[in-house]
Motif scaffolding. Structure first.
Motif, mmCIF file in Angstrom:
data_model
loop_
_atom_site.group_PDB
_atom_site.id
_atom_site.type_symbol
_atom_site.label_atom_id
_atom_site.label_comp_id
_atom_site.label_asym_id
_atom_site.label_seq_id
_atom_site.Cartn_x
_atom_site.Cartn_y
_atom_site.Cartn_z
ATOM 1 N N LYS A 181 0.887 -1.150 0.164
ATOM 2 C CA LYS A 181 -0.014 0.122 -0.038
ATOM 3 C C LYS A 181 0.742 1.342 -0.120
ATOM 4 O O LYS A 181 1.833 1.529 1.013
ATOM 5 C CB LYS A 181 -0.968 -0.046 1.172
ATOM 6 C CG LYS A 181 -1.913 1.346 1.353
ATOM 7 C CD LYS A 181 -2.880 0.963 0.173
ATOM 8 C CE LYS A 181 -3.863 2.438 0.011
ATOM 9 N NZ LYS A 181 -4.876 2.271 -1.151
ATOM 10 N N ARG A 182 0.725 2.022 -1.032
ATOM 11 C CA ARG A 182 1.269 3.432 -1.155
ATOM 12 C C ARG A 182 0.606 4.436 -1.012
ATOM 13 O O ARG A 182 -0.572 4.477 -1.672
ATOM 14 C CB ARG A 182 2.212 3.215 -2.431
ATOM 15 C CG ARG A 182 3.251 2.159 -2.419
ATOM 16 C CD ARG A 182 4.315 2.554 -3.761
ATOM 17 N NE ARG A 182 5.096 1.317 -4.000
ATOM 18 C CZ ARG A 182 5.086 0.314 -4.688
ATOM 19 N NH1 ARG A 182 3.818 0.177 -5.215
ATOM 20 N NH2 ARG A 182 6.062 -0.643 -4.667
ATOM 21 N N THR A 212 5.583 4.562 1.078
ATOM 22 C CA THR A 212 5.137 3.293 1.162
ATOM 23 C C THR A 212 4.657 2.685 2.526
ATOM 24 O O THR A 212 5.484 2.757 3.530
ATOM 25 C CB THR A 212 6.081 2.083 0.734
ATOM 26 O OG1 THR A 212 6.472 2.390 -0.870
ATOM 27 C CG2 THR A 212 5.710 0.612 0.616
ATOM 28 N N THR A 235 -3.126 -0.470 8.435
ATOM 29 C CA THR A 235 -3.155 -0.162 7.127
ATOM 30 C C THR A 235 -3.367 -1.842 6.509
ATOM 31 O O THR A 235 -4.024 -1.989 5.593
ATOM 32 C CB THR A 235 -1.945 0.425 6.450
ATOM 33 O OG1 THR A 235 -1.850 1.570 6.861
ATOM 34 C CG2 THR A 235 -2.118 0.606 5.091
ATOM 35 N N THR A 236 -2.598 -2.889 7.207
ATOM 36 C CA THR A 236 -2.439 -3.980 6.368
ATOM 37 C C THR A 236 -4.243 -4.530 6.791
ATOM 38 O O THR A 236 -4.784 -5.170 5.953
ATOM 39 C CB THR A 236 -1.663 -4.789 7.225
ATOM 40 O OG1 THR A 236 -0.316 -4.245 6.954
ATOM 41 C CG2 THR A 236 -1.613 -6.386 6.834
ATOM 42 N N MET A 241 -6.795 -3.383 4.287
ATOM 43 C CA MET A 241 -6.786 -4.169 2.968
ATOM 44 C C MET A 241 -7.211 -5.456 3.107
ATOM 45 O O MET A 241 -7.993 -5.660 2.195
ATOM 46 C CB MET A 241 -5.193 -4.083 2.473
ATOM 47 C CG MET A 241 -4.694 -2.775 2.064
ATOM 48 S SD MET A 241 -3.022 -2.895 1.296
ATOM 49 C CE MET A 241 -2.032 -3.348 2.716
ATOM 50 N N SER A 267 -9.792 -0.529 2.097
ATOM 51 C CA SER A 267 -8.696 -0.099 1.506
ATOM 52 C C SER A 267 -8.216 -0.999 0.417
ATOM 53 O O SER A 267 -7.857 -2.191 0.818
ATOM 54 C CB SER A 267 -7.494 0.477 2.524
ATOM 55 O OG SER A 267 -6.441 1.091 1.770
ATOM 56 N N GLU A 268 -8.138 -0.446 -0.802
ATOM 57 C CA GLU A 268 -7.757 -1.222 -1.822
ATOM 58 C C GLU A 268 -6.118 -1.386 -1.900
ATOM 59 O O GLU A 268 -5.407 -0.426 -1.989
ATOM 60 C CB GLU A 268 -8.300 -0.960 -3.218
ATOM 61 C CG GLU A 268 -7.916 -1.807 -4.301
ATOM 62 C CD GLU A 268 -8.559 -1.531 -5.607
ATOM 63 O OE1 GLU A 268 -8.234 -1.623 -6.616
ATOM 64 O OE2 GLU A 268 -9.852 -0.870 -5.475
ATOM 65 N N PRO A 269 -5.575 -2.616 -2.064
ATOM 66 C CA PRO A 269 -4.106 -2.587 -1.976
ATOM 67 C C PRO A 269 -3.639 -1.955 -3.431
ATOM 68 O O PRO A 269 -4.210 -1.901 -4.412
ATOM 69 C CB PRO A 269 -3.780 -4.242 -2.053
ATOM 70 C CG PRO A 269 -5.256 -4.775 -1.719
ATOM 71 C CD PRO A 269 -6.311 -3.734 -2.003
ATOM 72 N N THR A 270 -2.360 -1.440 -3.276
ATOM 73 C CA THR A 270 -1.788 -0.983 -4.536
ATOM 74 C C THR A 270 -1.151 -2.066 -5.604
ATOM 75 O O THR A 270 -1.374 -2.008 -6.735
ATOM 76 C CB THR A 270 -0.407 -0.128 -4.023
ATOM 77 O OG1 THR A 270 -0.972 0.912 -3.271
ATOM 78 C CG2 THR A 270 0.047 0.493 -5.294
#
Length: 354
Positions: free
Chosen positions: A26-27, A32, A59-60, A63, A68-71
């Motif tokens: 995730k950025r 990062t 953040t993990t 996702m 939250s959508e992963p990069t």
């Protein structure tokens, strides 16, 4: 915060892992936050995600719970892909975040029934499940009281109960005991152990090393967005340093004799004269048993003899270069904020605080 789905859920559909993450990244612009995180959680077990503030834990979790959508990379919950099957993921999981979001103007029972109706559960099932959850979380007597009169511990228990109204097979807990007093924390641990015995899979983020030690089958340590160590609590402790035999001699005038006797059986002995204590490196219980037998046959009287292993605090220090800090705002008597809502998305800087 409690994330709920809009339809009833069941137990995991497959016999595979309950949670899988593969090369999650995730950025946020040039920053990062999560960097190539991969992990697996078998069904009916507890994974502790451990790390300092800003490590990327929350953040993990965001996702893996479709917030939250992963990069890049992906994750699966109960066999469902978080990118291709987000609705199925939400039906298979519950999320209890750092701040409780139960409605303060409603009673505990009303909060549970409201959430059950949002799941689309039959009224009879909602009434039954509400009563069962209030009893399970020791809230029966408080079930008809408004939430604004609840203590911090009671709110956290209710928040967890709400996330279980549709019996999800997987539960994500983000700093679940932040702000609780020691007694409330231990009570919540017992509730979580009961959930695992019943087959629920838990992924737990925490900065309380004792909490991870008490609850987790395996621990993943994350720092600066990357996994830096993983294993069982015992494996991680063994990696951070050698165990030690610790003896406390009853009489000071026997300390030198005790040192000489111990030195004849181990390569190195450290003496603390003031504490009347001897410490020597050990490989494990077999060494302690051998030393105990030697002293049992001697004239030396001991107050105590035990095997001391490195703590998770030692693990944390060896891996990150500093000791763990309590969560921000977690002073005695402080409770979690209840102002957040499940519909509010944090800014990138807010996400990176955990």
């Amino acid at each position: 915060m409690t994330l709920t789905s809009t339809a009833p859920s069941g137990r995991a559909r497959s016999s595979g892992p309950a949670i899988e993450a593969e090369h999650l990244v995730k950025r946020f612009g040039d920053l990062t936050a999560v960097d190539d995180v991969s992990l697996t959680v078998p069904q009916g077990t507890v994974l502790g995600l451990l790390g300092p503030n800003g490590a990327g834990k929350t953040t993990t979790v965001r996702m893996m719970t479709t917030l939250s959508e992963p990069t890049s990379g992906t994750a699966r919950v109960a066999g469902h892909d978080v990118i291709r099957e987000p609705e199925a993921v939400r039906r298979s999981m519950g999320l209890t975040g750092q701040a409780a979001t139960v409605d303060e103007l409603l009673t505990g029972r009303e909060n549970l029934r409201l959430m059950g109706s949002l799941y689309g559960l039959p009224k009879a099932a909602i009434r039954r499940l509400s009563d069962e959850l209030l009893e399970r979380f020791s809230l029966t007597d408080a079930g008809d009281k408004v939430i604004k009169d609840y203590s911090g511990g009671m709110r956290r228990r209710l928040d967890l109960a709400v996330s279980l109204i549709a019996t999800p097979p997987v539960l994500f807990l983000d700093e679940p005991t932040t702000g609780l007093d020691p007694r409330s924390r231990v009570e919540l641990w017992e509730v979580l152990r009961g959930l695992v015995r019943d087959g629920t899979t838990l992924l737990l983020t925490t900065q309380y090393l004792e909490e991870a030690d008490q609850l987790a089958d395996r621990i993943v340590v994350i720092d600066h967005g990357r996994i830096i160590a993983q294993g069982t609590p015992l494996e991680l402790k063994d990696q951070s340093g050698q165990a030690a035999i610790v003896l406390t001699v009853s009489h000071a005038d026997q300390l030198e004799a005790a040192r000489a006797l111990l030195a004849a059986h181990v390569p190195e002995v450290h003496v603390d004269v003031a504490a009347r204590q001897l410490t020597a490196p050990a490989e494990g219980l077999s060494d302690m048993t051998r030393v105990a037998t030697v002293f049992e046959r001697s004239e030396i009287v001991l107050d105590d003899l035990g095997l001391q292993r490195p703590s998770l605090d030692d693990v944390f220090l060896s891996l990150t270069g500093h000791r763990a800090e309590p969560p921000v705002g977690d002073a005695a008597g402080t409770t979690s904020s209840t102002s957040s809502t499940s519909g509010t998305s944090p800014t990138p800087s807010e996400e990176l605080q955990s």
